[in-house]
Every structure is written in structure tokens, then in C-alpha cells.
Design a protein around this motif. Structure first.
Motif, PDB file in Angstrom:
ATOM      1  N   PRO A 102       0.850  -1.205   0.000  1.00 33.49           N
ATOM      2  CA  PRO A 102       0.000   0.000   0.000  1.00 33.49           C
ATOM      3  C   PRO A 102       0.876   1.241   0.000  1.00 33.49           C
ATOM      4  N   THR A 103       0.564   2.188  -0.885  1.00 30.47           N
ATOM      5  CA  THR A 103       1.461   3.327  -1.111  1.00 30.47           C
ATOM      6  C   THR A 103       0.707   4.642  -1.053  1.00 30.47           C
ATOM      7  N   LEU A 104       1.291   5.604  -0.349  1.00 31.34           N
ATOM      8  CA  LEU A 104       0.822   6.986  -0.350  1.00 31.34           C
ATOM      9  C   LEU A 104       1.913   7.848  -0.964  1.00 31.34           C
ATOM     10  N   VAL A 105       1.548   8.632  -1.974  1.00 30.38           N
ATOM     11  CA  VAL A 105       2.468   9.585  -2.594  1.00 30.38           C
ATOM     12  C   VAL A 105       2.022  10.984  -2.194  1.00 30.38           C
ATOM     13  N   VAL A 106       2.923  11.738  -1.558  1.00 25.91           N
ATOM     14  CA  VAL A 106       2.634  13.114  -1.153  1.00 25.91           C
ATOM     15  C   VAL A 106       3.343  14.036  -2.132  1.00 25.91           C
ATOM     16  N   SER A 107       2.542  14.802  -2.880  1.00 27.87           N
ATOM     17  CA  SER A 107       3.079  15.715  -3.879  1.00 27.87           C
ATOM     18  C   SER A 107       3.107  17.131  -3.334  1.00 27.87           C
ATOM     19  N   THR A 108       4.246  17.768  -3.420  1.00 23.00           N
ATOM     20  CA  THR A 108       4.408  19.168  -3.021  1.00 23.00           C
ATOM     21  C   THR A 108       4.200  20.024  -4.273  1.00 23.00           C
ATOM     22  N   THR A 109       3.071  20.724  -4.320  1.00 19.92           N
ATOM     23  CA  THR A 109       2.594  21.299  -5.578  1.00 19.92           C
ATOM     24  C   THR A 109       3.379  22.524  -6.041  1.00 19.92           C
ATOM     25  N   GLU A 110       4.167  23.158  -5.147  1.00 22.72           N
ATOM     26  CA  GLU A 110       5.001  24.290  -5.549  1.00 22.72           C
ATOM     27  C   GLU A 110       6.476  23.905  -5.613  1.00 22.72           C
ATOM     28  N   ASP A 111       6.717  22.627  -5.805  1.00 20.92           N
ATOM     29  CA  ASP A 111       8.078  22.093  -5.842  1.00 20.92           C
ATOM     30  C   ASP A 111       8.713  22.441  -7.182  1.00 20.92           C
ATOM     31  N   ALA A 112       9.721  23.297  -7.163  1.00 19.76           N
ATOM     32  CA  ALA A 112      10.431  23.670  -8.388  1.00 19.76           C
ATOM     33  C   ALA A 112      11.727  22.883  -8.555  1.00 19.76           C
ATOM     34  N   LEU A 113      12.043  22.001  -7.617  1.00 15.99           N
ATOM     35  CA  LEU A 113      13.228  21.160  -7.746  1.00 15.99           C
ATOM     36  C   LEU A 113      12.824  19.803  -8.335  1.00 15.99           C
ATOM     37  N   VAL A 114      12.094  19.009  -7.568  1.00 12.51           N
ATOM     38  CA  VAL A 114      11.525  17.764  -8.087  1.00 12.51           C
ATOM     39  C   VAL A 114      10.063  18.065  -8.424  1.00 12.51           C
ATOM     40  N   ALA A 115       9.788  18.294  -9.680  1.00  9.63           N
ATOM     41  CA  ALA A 115       8.495  18.823 -10.112  1.00  9.63           C
ATOM     42  C   ALA A 115       7.346  17.870  -9.782  1.00  9.63           C
ATOM     43  N   PRO A 116       6.143  18.413  -9.577  1.00 12.33           N
ATOM     44  CA  PRO A 116       4.978  17.571  -9.277  1.00 12.33           C
ATOM     45  C   PRO A 116       4.719  16.482 -10.312  1.00 12.33           C
ATOM     46  N   GLU A 117       5.148  16.689 -11.562  1.00 14.65           N
ATOM     47  CA  GLU A 117       4.998  15.637 -12.563  1.00 14.65           C
ATOM     48  C   GLU A 117       5.752  14.369 -12.166  1.00 14.65           C
ATOM     49  N   GLN A 118       6.879  14.552 -11.476  1.00 15.99           N
ATOM     50  CA  GLN A 118       7.626  13.398 -10.972  1.00 15.99           C
ATOM     51  C   GLN A 118       6.839  12.662  -9.900  1.00 15.99           C
ATOM     52  N   HIS A 119       6.208  13.405  -9.004  1.00 19.94           N
ATOM     53  CA  HIS A 119       5.401  12.779  -7.954  1.00 19.94           C
ATOM     54  C   HIS A 119       4.238  12.008  -8.569  1.00 19.94           C
ATOM     55  N   ARG A 120       3.594  12.640  -9.546  1.00 20.43           N
ATOM     56  CA  ARG A 120       2.452  11.990 -10.183  1.00 20.43           C
ATOM     57  C   ARG A 120       2.874  10.735 -10.935  1.00 20.43           C
ATOM     58  N   ALA A 121       4.066  10.745 -11.512  1.00 24.79           N
ATOM     59  CA  ALA A 121       4.558   9.544 -12.192  1.00 24.79           C
ATOM     60  C   ALA A 121       4.677   8.377 -11.215  1.00 24.79           C
ATOM     61  N   LEU A 122       5.099   8.663  -9.991  1.00 30.81           N
ATOM     62  CA  LEU A 122       5.164   7.616  -8.972  1.00 30.81           C
ATOM     63  C   LEU A 122       3.769   7.086  -8.657  1.00 30.81           C
ATOM     64  N   ALA A 123       2.836   7.995  -8.435  1.00 31.00           N
ATOM     65  CA  ALA A 123       1.481   7.591  -8.064  1.00 31.00           C
ATOM     66  C   ALA A 123       0.787   6.830  -9.183  1.00 31.00           C
ATOM     67  N   GLU A 124       0.994   7.270 -10.424  1.00 33.77           N
ATOM     68  CA  GLU A 124       0.336   6.621 -11.557  1.00 33.77           C
ATOM     69  C   GLU A 124       0.971   5.274 -11.888  1.00 33.77           C
TER      70      GLU A 124
END
Length: 274
Positions: A214-236
Motif C-alpha cells: 500500500p502506497t501513499l504519494v505526497v506531492s508538493t505542488t510548488e516544488d520547483a526542484l523535483v516537479a509535481p509531474e515526478q510525484h504523479r509519475a510515482l502515483a500513476e
């Protein structure tokens, strides 16, 4: 330095031949393994949450080579090696299974640890995590390396790329100047270059579909270093993963600590020791 502990065998484990990583071990109960980000340390990245976590879990938080109390090591860092040494730290603490939380580069290490050591991870939390394949991030990692010898420029980079715009814009002018001076004066860890080099090379996208925890991905939406697209790629990419967003830059433990604490403790409560 003491001799490396004996590591229990695992069908897919690679027993590390390197020295054990320095680590924080606190608390009691089911295990919780923490992986920090590039340029950080166990205490830098997870310290604000430790007092809450240790009331519910046996927390094991290693320092990657060149961070915290782990000395720097020659040569390139390897995602496989860090993943195995992360799990070795749990073995040394007597943890058979554990929850696993990874931040930034630590999220990629956590993914690799989960796929290399199946059955060990009860649940997985990925915070502002790096999935890989971003040319923009590679450029930012190169820029960070170039700025390492220029503390004032590095401080500006941190304030404009690492911290979220909402948080920075809300700082009083005096506090912003104080923070800028503090960042410029802070020494970089010995492993800064090697860890950012690994972060630029890391890519775990192809293995995400193999994760069953079971996985929870927490995306920091104003992240300019590791962009939210990276977080979403993990979740998807991870079957059944849940995505939660925080309005923050790359350091939510600074900008949104109460909300981050609630998310992490709530997720752990959903997955008691089985």
C-alpha cells in the motif's frame, strides 16, 4: 568502526560489502525505515517528525554516505547499493518487516529497496519523490553542483527553487534576509556532489508496476526542484497508490509541518503491524 553486522539472507537481497551506514534508531513497536534526500541527512529531513514517529514505531533512519554521521566514500553512488544498505540498517535493528518512507532521492531509493526486497515493506510513503527521466532535473542537479563553491548564489537558488513561492513570499523582509544569510553560511555535506549526481541518474519508473505494498504519494505542488509531474509519475505507476497534494515547495517539513505530520501518522495508522 565496528565490523558490519550479519545480514539475514533474502532471495533477492544483495548483502552489502561496504561499511554499515550511520543511523538513528529510536522508539519501539513495528519498524519504520526512513530514507532522506540528496544533500540532506536523516536528522535534517526527518528530524522535525521524529518525536512523533518514535511513539508509534521503531524508527531506523540511516545517513547516506557523506551525510550526517556517515563518511563520504570514493566513486559513484549506486541506487542498488543504497537500497540494500538501507534494508541492511533495518536488519541490524532486528526488523523483519517495516513501513518505508522516502523523501526526494530517498523516494527512488525506497522504490528500489521495495522491488529488490519483496515482502519486507508493509507500506510505502513517497514524499516529494523522484521518479526519474527528467532532463530539467538533470540540469538543476548540474546547476547545484556548479553553485556549491558559491554560497551566496546557492542560498538564492535554495530560496527560489527549493522553498515554495507562497511560503517565501509570506516571509517578513527581515526573516528572509536572516534565512538567506543562514543558508549562505551553512556548509554543504561531504556527499553533496555524489548524491546529486545519483539523483540526476536515478530512474525507477520501469519498476513501479511491481510494487504491491500500500502506497501513499505526497506531492508538493510548488516544488520547483523535483516537479509535481515526478510525484504523479510515482502515483500513476504504482498499482493502487493514493496521491495527496500539499501546497509547499520541496521542504514540506519546514513549510507545512503540521499537515505533513498528520498525513504521515494517519497513513501509518492505516497499516498497523501485520
Amino acid at each position: 568502526m565496528t565490523a558490519p553486522p550479519t545480514i539475514p539472507s533474502s532471495p533477492t537481497a544483495t548483502t552489502p560489502s561496504a561499511a554499515p551506514l550511520a543511523r538513528i534508531v529510536r522508539g519501539s513497536g513495528p519498524g519504520l525505515l526512513l530514507a532522506h534526500g540528496a544533500g540532506g541527512s536523516a536528522r535534517d529531513n526527518w528530524g522535525p517528525l521524529l518525536d512523533d514517529l518514535v511513539t508509534r514505531r521503531t524508527v531506523v533512519a540511516p545517513d547516506f554516505p557523506g551525510s550526517g554521521d556517515s563518511p563520504a566514500e570514493p566513486g559513484e553512488l549506486s541506487l542498488d547499493d543504497l537500497a540494500d544498505r538501507l534494508v541492511a540498517a533495518a536488519d541490524a535493528a532486528g526488523l523483519d518487516t517495516f513501513d518505508l518512507a522516502g523523501y526526494s532521492l530517498g523516494a527512488a531509493v525506497a522504490v528500489r529497496a521495495t522491488t529488490r526486497h519483496p515482502g519486507r515493506v508493509r507500506s510505502l510513503l513517497l514524499l516529494a519523490g523522484l521518479a526519474g527521466g527528467s532532463q530539467r532535473f538533470r540540469l538543476l542537479a548540474d546547476q547545484a553542483a556548479a553553485l556549491a563553491e558559491h554560497p551566496e548564489l546557492m542560498a538564492r537558488q535554495l530560496l527560489t527553487v527549493v522553498f515554495g513561492r507562497t511560503w517565501v513570499d509570506a516571509l517578513p523582509a527581515g526573516r528572509l534576509a536572516e534565512l538567506r544569510a543562514t543558508l549562505a553560511a551553512a556548509p554543504l555535506p561531504a556527499g553533496f556532489h555524489a548524491q546529486f549526481d545519483l539523483a540526476a541518474r536515478a530512474d525507477v519508473r520501469a519498476e513501479l508496476a511491481r510494487i504491491e505494498a500500500p502506497t501513499l504519494v505526497v506531492s508538493t505542488t510548488e516544488d520547483a526542484l523535483v516537479a509535481p509531474e515526478q510525484h504523479r509519475a510515482l502515483a500513476e505507476g504504482i498499482p493502487g497508490a493514493r496521491l495527496v497534494e500539499l501546497t509547499a515547495g520541496h521542504l514540506p517539513m519546514v513549510e507545512r509541518l503540521p499537515e505533513l505530520r498528520e498525513l504521515l501518522l494517519g497513513f501509518l495508522a492505516e497499516h498497523p503491524d501485520r
